[in-house]
Enzyme design. Structure first.
Site, mmCIF file in Angstrom:
data_model
loop_
_atom_site.group_PDB
_atom_site.id
_atom_site.type_symbol
_atom_site.label_atom_id
_atom_site.label_comp_id
_atom_site.label_asym_id
_atom_site.label_seq_id
_atom_site.Cartn_x
_atom_site.Cartn_y
_atom_site.Cartn_z
ATOM 1 N N HIS A 136 -12.051 -2.533 0.046
ATOM 2 C CA HIS A 136 -11.400 -2.166 0.936
ATOM 3 C C HIS A 136 -12.057 -2.125 2.359
ATOM 4 O O HIS A 136 -13.455 -1.829 2.203
ATOM 5 C CB HIS A 136 -11.093 -0.350 0.799
ATOM 6 C CG HIS A 136 -10.548 0.465 1.815
ATOM 7 N ND1 HIS A 136 -11.197 1.190 2.771
ATOM 8 C CD2 HIS A 136 -9.177 0.497 2.223
ATOM 9 C CE1 HIS A 136 -10.097 1.885 3.442
ATOM 10 N NE2 HIS A 136 -8.490 1.228 3.220
ATOM 11 N N GLU B 114 -1.084 -0.511 -4.242
ATOM 12 C CA GLU B 114 -2.497 0.182 -3.810
ATOM 13 C C GLU B 114 -1.965 1.531 -3.701
ATOM 14 O O GLU B 114 -1.125 2.109 -3.215
ATOM 15 C CB GLU B 114 -2.844 -0.506 -2.517
ATOM 16 C CG GLU B 114 -4.096 0.269 -2.178
ATOM 17 C CD GLU B 114 -4.801 -0.530 -0.907
ATOM 18 O OE1 GLU B 114 -5.424 0.323 -0.187
ATOM 19 O OE2 GLU B 114 -4.508 -1.774 -0.490
ATOM 20 N N GLU C 297 -10.195 3.468 -2.737
ATOM 21 C CA GLU C 297 -10.805 3.434 -1.236
ATOM 22 C C GLU C 297 -11.346 4.872 -1.015
ATOM 23 O O GLU C 297 -12.028 5.056 -0.092
ATOM 24 C CB GLU C 297 -9.748 3.106 -0.178
ATOM 25 C CG GLU C 297 -8.403 4.065 -0.192
ATOM 26 C CD GLU C 297 -7.636 3.248 0.611
ATOM 27 O OE1 GLU C 297 -7.326 4.040 2.160
ATOM 28 O OE2 GLU C 297 -7.057 2.485 0.497
ATOM 29 N N ASP D 44 0.574 -1.272 0.076
ATOM 30 C CA ASP D 44 -0.107 -0.185 -0.089
ATOM 31 C C ASP D 44 0.999 1.395 -0.062
ATOM 32 O O ASP D 44 1.441 1.533 0.839
ATOM 33 C CB ASP D 44 -0.888 -0.017 1.148
ATOM 34 C CG ASP D 44 -2.171 1.096 1.220
ATOM 35 O OD1 ASP D 44 -2.033 1.959 0.257
ATOM 36 O OD2 ASP D 44 -2.935 0.907 2.114
ATOM 37 N N HIS E 22 -0.503 4.032 0.002
ATOM 38 C CA HIS E 22 -1.198 5.059 0.731
ATOM 39 C C HIS E 22 -1.122 6.423 0.367
ATOM 40 O O HIS E 22 -1.442 7.416 1.025
ATOM 41 C CB HIS E 22 -0.663 4.923 2.345
ATOM 42 C CG HIS E 22 -1.674 4.620 3.159
ATOM 43 N ND1 HIS E 22 -2.030 5.782 4.100
ATOM 44 C CD2 HIS E 22 -2.491 3.827 3.391
ATOM 45 C CE1 HIS E 22 -2.987 5.589 4.960
ATOM 46 N NE2 HIS E 22 -3.326 4.151 4.444
#
Length: 386
Positions: free
Chosen positions: A289, A213, A239, A187, A189
């Site tokens: 998610h 991700e 997400e 991730d 993020h």
């Protein structure tokens, strides 16, 4: 003539570690549960839920799609994290009620199951290679065959090669320990700025991640075309996208492999089912998610059970956010979340399939929470993405 299932009452429970639960009760006594939450904005979402009560109380819980349209289109301003998350919790609870009233799981109402079990993954830390190995061993022992971790800590807009190489150390250690028997998602993020993404991919690609991700923040999705052209690693995002309209251009541009709408943020079961169908038309998979609680996870699994392009499901059991309170603490039938050889079995109970322990909620509500995400700063004192 169908039982009208008249909606009578809303109740909200704000509980640790960072969750908000919604209980909707009909005049006939059927209860539905939802999780309307934006992490760090629980009170704001609760206020939005309360504002929308007037459009739902007195309506038939069977009319899920009509209620969804009223809640979405009934206001001149629409969409975004708060509005869609409040709607998501209401929508989850209505599907729970309808399934219980008809004595079938929600996935049956969506057309029936396309699989017998759902592949799962869980979080491990990502901050220290030694801790990562230990956490991964614990998750494998608990039945998981796939994990996800943060790819980096805070990063400068233009960071050093030392920092980039450090980011690859965790996955290198995991590959040395587990080989290819453990699937590893990374991730980003949204912490990595566009200028650094390709250089970070250079460091990570030899270790064959399951996916990367949010390589860039969703407001920079136009950069995905350059990233997709640069790497064969599957790219996941979504997400922080909240409706089919948010996903429309992302899918049509063809630069994404996995979408990750959140069942507590993207308008609930009704909207995520539509988003999943859109993705299937573009040969894109879905991996909802879900770093949240048991109702959100149960809703995500109902989508997974009914959607052919669902590939893997995140869950928050034992996640580092859940200090002192965990997902299973609020569930009476914890056995439904048992991981067997990397999978959760198809639910059989009606509605969402999860029995919320209301007594536990009542006690935890006395504690409540004021969770906010950390604010990070770089060495020079400037803000860094968390």
């Amino acid at each position: 003539m169908e039982n009208q299932l008249i909606i009578e009452r809303f109740e909200l429970f704000k509980v640790p570690p960072r969750w908000l639960f919604l209980k909707i009760t009909t005049k006939e006594g059927i209860i539905g549960w939802g999780e309307p939450i934006v992490e760090g904005k629980a009170d704001t979402v609760a206020a939005c839920v309360k504002e929308m009560e007037q459009y739902v109380i007195g309506q038939s819980a069977h009319r899920i799609q009509d209620i969804w349209q009223i809640l979405y289109r009934g206001g001149f301003y629409r969409g975004g994290a708060i509005h869609m998350s409040a709607m998501a919790g209401i929508d989850q609870a209505l599907w729970d009620i309808k399934g219980k009233a008809l004595n079938v799981p929600v996935y049956q109402l969506l057309g029936g199951a396309v699989r017998d079990k759902m592949k799962m993954y869980c979080w491990i830390g990502g901050d220290n290679p030694d801790v990562v190995i230990q956490q991964a061993k614990e998750k494998v022992a608990a039945g998981f065959r796939a994990v996800k971790m943060n790819a980096t800590g805070p990063l400068e807009w233009i960071t050093t090669q030392t920092e980039l190489k450090k980011a690859a150390e965790n996955i290198r250690k995991l590959r040395e320990e587990f080989g290819d028997s453990l699937e590893i998602g990374l991730d980003f993020h949204g912490r990595v700025h566009k200028s650094m993404v390709r250089r970070l991919i250079d460091e990570l690609e030899p270790y064959r991640p399951m996916f990367i991700e949010e390589p860039v923040l969703s407001e920079h999705n136009e950069a995905l075309k350059h990233i997709a052209a640069y790497t064969s690693i599957p790219i996941a995002t979504g997400e922080r996208m909240f409706s089919r309209w948010d996903f429309k251009s992302l899918l049509s541009e063809g630069n994404i492999d996995i979408i990750q709408p959140d069942l507590s943020h993207a308008g609930g079961i009704s909207e995520v089912f539509r988003i999943a169908a859109m993705a299937e038309a573009y040969d894109v998979s879905i991996a909802p998610h879900c770093p949240l609680g048991p109702v959100s996870l149960a809703a995500a699994l109902q989508i997974d059970f009914a959607c052919p392009n669902a590939v893997i499901q995140e869950n928050s059991i034992g996640i580092h956010y859940n200090q002192g309170f965990d997902l299973l603490d609020y569930v009476s039938n914890t056995e439904v979340f048992t991981i067997r050889d990397g999978y959760i079995d198809l639910f059989e109970r009606p509605g969402l399939g999860v029995e919320v322990n209301e007594a536990a909620l009542m006690e935890a509500q006395k504690i409540g929470h004021q969770w906010t995400n950390p604010i990070w700063r770089l060495e020079d004192g400037s803000f860094a993405e968390w």
